[in-house]
Design a protein around this motif. Sequence first.
Motif, PDB file in Angstrom:
ATOM      1  N   VAL A 161      65.445  51.515  77.893  1.00  0.00           N
ATOM      2  CA  VAL A 161      66.248  52.199  77.279  1.00  0.00           C
ATOM      3  C   VAL A 161      65.575  53.053  76.116  1.00  0.00           C
ATOM      4  N   ASP A 162      66.061  54.094  75.990  1.00  0.00           N
ATOM      5  CA  ASP A 162      65.708  55.025  74.620  1.00  0.00           C
ATOM      6  C   ASP A 162      66.423  54.761  73.619  1.00  0.00           C
ATOM      7  N   ILE A 163      65.793  53.900  72.376  1.00  0.00           N
ATOM      8  CA  ILE A 163      67.041  53.476  71.393  1.00  0.00           C
ATOM      9  C   ILE A 163      66.295  54.199  70.176  1.00  0.00           C
ATOM     10  N   GLY A 164      66.014  55.843  70.213  1.00  0.00           N
ATOM     11  CA  GLY A 164      65.720  56.389  69.156  1.00  0.00           C
ATOM     12  C   GLY A 164      64.478  56.677  68.977  1.00  0.00           C
ATOM     13  N   ARG A 165      63.623  55.656  68.029  1.00  0.00           N
ATOM     14  CA  ARG A 165      62.369  56.031  67.862  1.00  0.00           C
ATOM     15  C   ARG A 165      61.436  54.937  68.613  1.00  0.00           C
ATOM     16  N   GLY A 166      62.200  54.315  69.652  1.00  0.00           N
ATOM     17  CA  GLY A 166      61.091  53.496  70.381  1.00  0.00           C
ATOM     18  C   GLY A 166      62.142  53.203  71.812  1.00  0.00           C
ATOM     19  N   GLU A 167      61.416  52.336  72.657  1.00  0.00           N
ATOM     20  CA  GLU A 167      62.205  51.980  73.857  1.00  0.00           C
ATOM     21  C   GLU A 167      62.325  50.442  73.816  1.00  0.00           C
ATOM     22  N   GLY A 168      63.394  50.098  74.312  1.00  0.00           N
ATOM     23  CA  GLY A 168      63.659  48.985  74.696  1.00  0.00           C
ATOM     24  C   GLY A 168      64.013  48.328  76.104  1.00  0.00           C
ATOM     25  N   VAL A 169      63.761  47.145  76.442  1.00  0.00           N
ATOM     26  CA  VAL A 169      63.766  46.733  77.586  1.00  0.00           C
ATOM     27  C   VAL A 169      65.101  45.876  78.016  1.00  0.00           C
ATOM     28  N   LEU A 170      65.943  46.252  78.963  1.00  0.00           N
ATOM     29  CA  LEU A 170      67.048  45.315  79.366  1.00  0.00           C
ATOM     30  C   LEU A 170      66.682  44.662  80.968  1.00  0.00           C
ATOM     31  N   ARG A 171      65.987  43.399  80.706  1.00  0.00           N
ATOM     32  CA  ARG A 171      65.773  42.609  81.870  1.00  0.00           C
ATOM     33  C   ARG A 171      67.007  42.590  82.729  1.00  0.00           C
ATOM     34  N   ARG A 172      66.622  42.253  84.174  1.00  0.00           N
ATOM     35  CA  ARG A 172      67.651  42.272  84.967  1.00  0.00           C
ATOM     36  C   ARG A 172      68.501  40.971  84.981  1.00  0.00           C
ATOM     37  N   ASN A 173      67.956  39.701  84.214  1.00  0.00           N
ATOM     38  CA  ASN A 173      68.839  38.662  84.030  1.00  0.00           C
ATOM     39  C   ASN A 173      69.548  38.798  82.846  1.00  0.00           C
ATOM     40  N   GLU A 174      69.324  39.877  82.043  1.00  0.00           N
ATOM     41  CA  GLU A 174      70.150  40.113  80.803  1.00  0.00           C
ATOM     42  C   GLU A 174      71.144  41.161  80.899  1.00  0.00           C
ATOM     43  N   LYS A 175      71.611  41.402  82.292  1.00  0.00           N
ATOM     44  CA  LYS A 175      72.480  42.445  82.560  1.00  0.00           C
ATOM     45  C   LYS A 175      73.799  41.714  83.052  1.00  0.00           C
ATOM     46  N   ILE A 176      75.038  42.329  82.657  1.00  0.00           N
ATOM     47  CA  ILE A 176      76.273  41.354  83.051  1.00  0.00           C
ATOM     48  C   ILE A 176      76.315  41.594  84.742  1.00  0.00           C
ATOM     49  N   GLY A 177      76.356  40.621  85.351  1.00  0.00           N
ATOM     50  CA  GLY A 177      76.899  40.589  86.775  1.00  0.00           C
ATOM     51  C   GLY A 177      76.011  41.436  87.734  1.00  0.00           C
ATOM     52  N   ARG A 178      76.639  42.549  88.188  1.00  0.00           N
ATOM     53  CA  ARG A 178      75.807  43.500  89.073  1.00  0.00           C
ATOM     54  C   ARG A 178      75.970  44.720  88.559  1.00  0.00           C
ATOM     55  N   GLU A 179      75.788  44.994  87.271  1.00  0.00           N
ATOM     56  CA  GLU A 179      75.612  46.149  86.411  1.00  0.00           C
ATOM     57  C   GLU A 179      74.513  47.307  87.171  1.00  0.00           C
ATOM     58  N   SER A 180      74.710  48.437  87.105  1.00  0.00           N
ATOM     59  CA  SER A 180      73.610  49.308  87.491  1.00  0.00           C
ATOM     60  C   SER A 180      74.051  50.661  86.729  1.00  0.00           C
ATOM     61  N   TYR A 181      72.657  51.183  86.214  1.00  0.00           N
ATOM     62  CA  TYR A 181      72.790  52.234  85.556  1.00  0.00           C
ATOM     63  C   TYR A 181      71.873  53.574  85.887  1.00  0.00           C
ATOM     64  N   ARG A 182      72.213  54.858  85.638  1.00  0.00           N
ATOM     65  CA  ARG A 182      71.566  55.732  86.049  1.00  0.00           C
ATOM     66  C   ARG A 182      70.779  56.374  84.811  1.00  0.00           C
ATOM     67  N   PRO A 183      69.764  57.170  85.132  1.00  0.00           N
ATOM     68  CA  PRO A 183      69.256  57.638  83.831  1.00  0.00           C
ATOM     69  C   PRO A 183      70.216  58.700  83.201  1.00  0.00           C
ATOM     70  N   GLY A 184      70.407  58.571  81.961  1.00  0.00           N
ATOM     71  CA  GLY A 184      71.179  59.520  80.984  1.00  0.00           C
ATOM     72  C   GLY A 184      72.434  58.606  80.694  1.00  0.00           C
ATOM     73  N   ASP A 185      72.773  57.440  81.147  1.00  0.00           N
ATOM     74  CA  ASP A 185      73.896  56.721  80.845  1.00  0.00           C
ATOM     75  C   ASP A 185      73.758  56.202  79.517  1.00  0.00           C
ATOM     76  N   ARG A 186      74.748  56.258  78.743  1.00  0.00           N
ATOM     77  CA  ARG A 186      74.770  55.507  77.408  1.00  0.00           C
ATOM     78  C   ARG A 186      75.073  54.209  77.540  1.00  0.00           C
ATOM     79  N   ILE A 187      74.442  53.544  76.872  1.00  0.00           N
ATOM     80  CA  ILE A 187      74.589  51.889  76.889  1.00  0.00           C
ATOM     81  C   ILE A 187      74.415  51.156  75.625  1.00  0.00           C
ATOM     82  N   ARG A 188      75.071  49.923  75.361  1.00  0.00           N
ATOM     83  CA  ARG A 188      75.199  49.387  74.158  1.00  0.00           C
ATOM     84  C   ARG A 188      74.492  47.909  74.257  1.00  0.00           C
TER      85      ARG A 188
END
Length: 543
Positions: A161-188
């Motif tokens: 995840v691009d969080i401005g002045r850096g990058e963050g990692v959202l691990r698979r076990n930290e996602k809710i259920g079967r969430e899936s994302y595509r490049p460009g999606d906004r995420i909180r």
Amino acid sequence: MAITSANQLELLQTAEAVAREKMIDPGLVVEAMEESLARAAKSRYGAEMDIRVSIDRKTGRATFTRVRTVIGPDDELENYQSQLTVAQAKQYLDEPKPGDTIVEEVPPVEMGRIAAQSAKQVILQKVREAERDRQFEEFKDRAGTIINGVVKREEYGNVIVDIGRGEGVLRRNEKIGRESYRPGDRIRCFIKDVRREVRGPQIFLSRTDPQFMAELFKMEVPEIYDGIIEIKAVARDPGSRAKIAVISYDNSIDPVGACVGMRGSRVQAVVNELQGEKIDIIPWNEDAPTFLVNALQPAEVSKVVLDEDAGKIEVVVPEEQLSLAIGRRGQNVRLASQLTGLDIDIMTEEEESQRRQKEFEERTQLFMDTLDLDEFFAQLLVSEGFTNLEEVAYVDRDELLVIDGVDESTAQELQARASDYLEEQNKKAEARARELGAEDSLFEFEGLTPQMIVVLAEDGIKTLEDFATCADWELAGGWTTENGERKKDDGLLEKFDVGLEEAQAMVMTARTQLGWIDPSQLEAETDEDAEGEGDDETEEVGA
């Protein structure tokens, strides 16, 4: 390439441009340039020389200097290129002393292709390190907060995840259920941790952390942000169901109603962000049983029995409420347990009645077998609250005299029989313990019964030294939490009703007797702890 007057200002302009692009201090870039030029100069003049470069922050002029240090008469001259004796230094200084430095300016160097490439690498490395430090300093204090970002890519189930002045990692076990994302999606996401690592600061994100939901409520409910309402505990089964306990410090504001909002608008905003996760909002109560009754909603509870020492609680519910209290796949009771921090044992009214009847029969049989009593008299003792032989043998005789049909001689006979039986059991236990190899040091230690020593010896604890190395939880038992679930650790002396504090006191006494701990130091620490508790109480009263 020489550093000439024509390109002196270019150094500063380049430093400004790089600093602006990487959002770091221009001074760090200039320092990197100074180091790279000094390294190039050393390759020209000799690696043993202490060559330093200083770039004027206004004109961009680079000054190359050679630094030598004066050593004492007793020191050996190890590097004649960077060291001087006092005698040699007299040609530069009037009264040289060990530790003085002599600085001489040397001509700038011509930088060949290899030297220029090396200098470039040094500058890039320093800029990269400064950029990493800047990122870490920026995000280290934001751990525990929510951040908005844009999905860049997905790698092996982990979302970058691009969080401005850096990058963050959202691990698979930290996602809710079967969430899936595509490049460009906004995420909180919730910033769970920020670590400084060799490859740069690592920012770990989460959407399953309980505090993510707490922070979402803080954003949606102004009363929580203002401190009028406080979130005391959160438990989640991410993507499915959650429980949140709240308390209001203003009697005029209902904490549950404030979190729900007008027509459920506030809680619905949180639910939508959490992919439809159902949320139970529960009023907090300092009384653990009352809080648990609230936490098990919507099930109705008939009775609650709390064992504070074990951190365990028994809940009795009507037969028709059992499945509701447990929930689908145990979800309701599991979340209630996480919320209260207690191990919950749920049973129906019929099961509780059967268990109590079984306990009554077992204690009755114990008194019949050991005290040679008839069934009626044994039942009478159990009905009066006696649960074991120790209570009968050592209780104040007046407590036996209040039982119908028990006079002075009967009470005396009961206690004599109980004492004789216990003494006989102690002799058998002592013989068994010595057979297992238990030494006299354990038998002489106050607080340990022969039965306890048998259990310790069977576990390999046969001397006072062995006993002193035990941890309190090994003796008294305890609870550990793994993956949000509390698990019981059985203690060696737990069946003898040895609590955690008692076990700790026994172990510390053993260590003191062996000379491992200074008794005066132990007393001082105890006094400090007592003063600390007093201060805490004072602060709470003041608050």
